[in-house]
Design a protein around this motif. Structure first.
Motif, mmCIF file in Angstrom:
data_model
loop_
_atom_site.group_PDB
_atom_site.id
_atom_site.type_symbol
_atom_site.label_atom_id
_atom_site.label_comp_id
_atom_site.label_asym_id
_atom_site.label_seq_id
_atom_site.Cartn_x
_atom_site.Cartn_y
_atom_site.Cartn_z
ATOM 1 N N THR A 51 -9.219 -4.650 2.481
ATOM 2 C CA THR A 51 -8.323 -3.523 2.752
ATOM 3 C C THR A 51 -7.224 -3.989 3.689
ATOM 4 O O THR A 51 -7.502 -4.659 4.682
ATOM 5 C CB THR A 51 -9.075 -2.352 3.395
ATOM 6 O OG1 THR A 51 -10.169 -1.974 2.558
ATOM 7 C CG2 THR A 51 -8.156 -1.149 3.578
ATOM 8 N N LEU A 52 -5.986 -3.642 3.374
ATOM 9 C CA LEU A 52 -4.844 -3.993 4.203
ATOM 10 C C LEU A 52 -4.294 -2.736 4.863
ATOM 11 O O LEU A 52 -4.147 -1.701 4.211
ATOM 12 C CB LEU A 52 -3.746 -4.645 3.355
ATOM 13 C CG LEU A 52 -4.166 -5.873 2.546
ATOM 14 C CD1 LEU A 52 -3.002 -6.348 1.684
ATOM 15 C CD2 LEU A 52 -4.668 -6.991 3.448
ATOM 16 N N ILE A 53 -4.030 -2.839 6.156
ATOM 17 C CA ILE A 53 -3.375 -1.757 6.881
ATOM 18 C C ILE A 53 -1.943 -2.207 7.156
ATOM 19 O O ILE A 53 -1.717 -3.304 7.683
ATOM 20 C CB ILE A 53 -4.096 -1.435 8.197
ATOM 21 C CG1 ILE A 53 -5.540 -1.014 7.917
ATOM 22 C CG2 ILE A 53 -3.366 -0.321 8.946
ATOM 23 C CD1 ILE A 53 -6.348 -0.731 9.167
ATOM 24 N N LEU A 77 2.591 4.200 8.954
ATOM 25 C CA LEU A 77 1.356 3.504 8.620
ATOM 26 C C LEU A 77 0.904 3.822 7.198
ATOM 27 O O LEU A 77 1.090 4.941 6.707
ATOM 28 C CB LEU A 77 0.252 3.882 9.601
ATOM 29 C CG LEU A 77 0.469 3.435 11.042
ATOM 30 C CD1 LEU A 77 -0.664 3.947 11.926
ATOM 31 C CD2 LEU A 77 0.576 1.926 11.143
ATOM 32 N N PHE A 78 0.280 2.829 6.561
ATOM 33 C CA PHE A 78 -0.243 3.039 5.204
ATOM 34 C C PHE A 78 -1.408 2.092 4.951
ATOM 35 O O PHE A 78 -1.646 1.143 5.705
ATOM 36 C CB PHE A 78 0.847 2.841 4.149
ATOM 37 C CG PHE A 78 1.356 1.432 4.030
ATOM 38 C CD1 PHE A 78 0.806 0.539 3.119
ATOM 39 C CD2 PHE A 78 2.397 0.986 4.843
ATOM 40 C CE1 PHE A 78 1.268 -0.761 3.013
ATOM 41 C CE2 PHE A 78 2.880 -0.319 4.745
ATOM 42 C CZ PHE A 78 2.313 -1.188 3.826
ATOM 43 N N VAL A 79 -2.143 2.375 3.870
ATOM 44 C CA VAL A 79 -3.307 1.584 3.479
ATOM 45 C C VAL A 79 -3.116 1.109 2.042
ATOM 46 O O VAL A 79 -2.592 1.842 1.198
ATOM 47 C CB VAL A 79 -4.598 2.428 3.572
ATOM 48 C CG1 VAL A 79 -5.782 1.671 2.978
ATOM 49 C CG2 VAL A 79 -4.895 2.795 5.008
ATOM 50 N N VAL A 80 -3.562 -0.116 1.773
ATOM 51 C CA VAL A 80 -3.640 -0.633 0.408
ATOM 52 C C VAL A 80 -4.998 -1.288 0.232
ATOM 53 O O VAL A 80 -5.385 -2.153 1.025
ATOM 54 C CB VAL A 80 -2.519 -1.649 0.101
ATOM 55 C CG1 VAL A 80 -2.800 -2.382 -1.216
ATOM 56 C CG2 VAL A 80 -1.170 -0.960 0.019
ATOM 57 N N GLY A 81 -5.748 -0.887 -0.784
ATOM 58 C CA GLY A 81 -7.039 -1.480 -1.066
ATOM 59 C C GLY A 81 -6.938 -2.493 -2.190
ATOM 60 O O GLY A 81 -6.213 -2.290 -3.168
ATOM 61 N N LEU A 82 -7.668 -3.596 -2.046
ATOM 62 C CA LEU A 82 -7.732 -4.641 -3.065
ATOM 63 C C LEU A 82 -9.086 -4.538 -3.755
ATOM 64 O O LEU A 82 -10.116 -4.833 -3.162
ATOM 65 C CB LEU A 82 -7.557 -6.022 -2.423
ATOM 66 C CG LEU A 82 -6.279 -6.211 -1.601
ATOM 67 C CD1 LEU A 82 -6.295 -7.558 -0.889
ATOM 68 C CD2 LEU A 82 -5.047 -6.084 -2.481
ATOM 69 N N ASP A 83 -9.088 -4.093 -4.981
ATOM 70 C CA ASP A 83 -10.318 -3.808 -5.710
ATOM 71 C C ASP A 83 -11.220 -5.040 -5.813
ATOM 72 O O ASP A 83 -10.756 -6.181 -5.702
ATOM 73 C CB ASP A 83 -9.969 -3.299 -7.110
ATOM 74 C CG ASP A 83 -11.174 -2.754 -7.841
ATOM 75 O OD1 ASP A 83 -11.663 -1.681 -7.451
ATOM 76 O OD2 ASP A 83 -11.637 -3.408 -8.803
ATOM 77 N N ARG A 84 -12.515 -4.793 -6.038
ATOM 78 C CA ARG A 84 -13.456 -5.894 -6.261
ATOM 79 C C ARG A 84 -12.951 -6.846 -7.335
ATOM 80 O O ARG A 84 -13.154 -8.057 -7.262
ATOM 81 C CB ARG A 84 -14.815 -5.343 -6.670
ATOM 82 C CG ARG A 84 -15.844 -6.423 -7.033
ATOM 83 C CD ARG A 84 -17.035 -5.814 -7.754
ATOM 84 N NE ARG A 84 -18.060 -6.791 -8.084
ATOM 85 C CZ ARG A 84 -18.068 -7.535 -9.183
ATOM 86 N NH1 ARG A 84 -17.088 -7.413 -10.076
ATOM 87 N NH2 ARG A 84 -19.059 -8.390 -9.411
#
Length: 292
Positions: A51-53, A77-84
């Motif tokens: 997960t990237l903040i 601020l934001f979030v980006v998730g990197l899937d499995r």
């Protein structure tokens, strides 16, 4: 093939993050790849399940690989998730007033996932059987889907995440997969933290409870917390759920107790994390804070 033995022993937060990052061939410190770009700063481990903040312009539009995923908070601020199963590289872009103002291409390290093959099992142990049970499972899945769909407009993720148990044994890693009677099962999307039944479960970060039920077929007692922008953590197999849907919780607050309810072979907490439709490893977010 990755090893299938569970990891044992107790690790502090710094050691655990370092070990995970080392396994991926990365530095233990949060990613600094975009720090030279004042419009787009990122922190986190760029690895499958990570997960990237990020920090950027207030209310800027965020896109991943050209697909809009939301916007930054009024604080940027934001979030980006990197899937499995994330591809080997992703492009994060930021737009403001309809104009591209920042872009970053990140190399995504592959995850290390355990694979276990078991043959000769009775069919009922591979897939649930019976119309009544299947109907119950489907109804529970609909309710859980509403919890996973929560997107509270907060920045509770910004301060970083702590461990939900003070002491535990990591008995199952995120992303592992069983192949039962030759049929690949859905990967395990959580980190299994073994601890005695009744051990208090602590909210790892502040947020709002978006699901809280007991008696579920798979999960037993289940709680979900939205930490902002749809970054949601889940706590499975609880023997007691001590919060209700809609409750605001703060970091370190007791939210439940470790158990072996639902489909579990022993007392443990299955800790999961999800952002939108992306399955994430919560252990990779320990100690990661929003960029200054």
């Amino acid at each position: 093939m990755a090893r299938t033995e569970p990891l044992t022993g107790r690790m502090d937060r710094r050691t655990l993050v370092g070990a995970l990052a080392s396994a991926a061939g990365l530095a233990a410190a949060p990613a600094r790849a975009a720090d030279r770009d004042p419009v787009l700063r990122l922190a986190g481990i760029p690895r499958q399940g990570g997960t990237l903040i990020g920090r950027t312009l207030p209310d800027a539009a965020i896109a991943v690989d050209g697909v809009a995923v939301g916007q930054a908070s009024p604080g940027g601020l934001f979030v980006v998730g990197l899937d499995r199963d994330s591809p080997a590289d992703v492009v994060i872009s930021v737009s403001s007033a309809g104009r591209l103002v920042g872009e970053r291409r990140l190399a995504v390290a592959p995850g290390v996932f355990d694979i276990q093959r078991i043959d000769g099992l009775p069919p009922q142990q591979v897939k649930p059987q019976g119309e009544a049970l299947l109907t119950r499972i489907a109804a529970e899945a609909e309710r859980k889907a509403r919890g996973w769909a929560s997107q509270v407009a907060t920045e509770d993720f910004a301060g970083g995440f702590a461990r939900p148990l003070r002491k535990f044994r990591l008995s199952g890693r995120f992303g592992g997969q069983r192949i039962l009677n030759g049929e690949p099962m859905t990967p395990h999307f959580g980190a299994d933290l073994a601890a005695p039944a009744g051990t208090p479960i602590l909210a790892p970060a502040s947020g709002r409870v978006c699901f809280a039920e007991t008696g579920l077929h798979y999960e037993g007692g289940l709680t979900m917390i939205d930490h902002g922008q749809g970054l949601i953590t889940a706590y499975l197999h609880q023997s007691a759920v001590q919060v209700r849907e809609g409750d605001a919780v703060v970091r370190g607050q007791v939210i439940g107790a470790v158990g072996r309810e639902g489909r579990a072979t022993g007392p443990h907490l299955c800790w999961r994390m999800k952002w939108r439709d992306r399955r994430l490893d919560p252990m990779l977010l320990l100690g990661v804070r929003a960029p200054a």
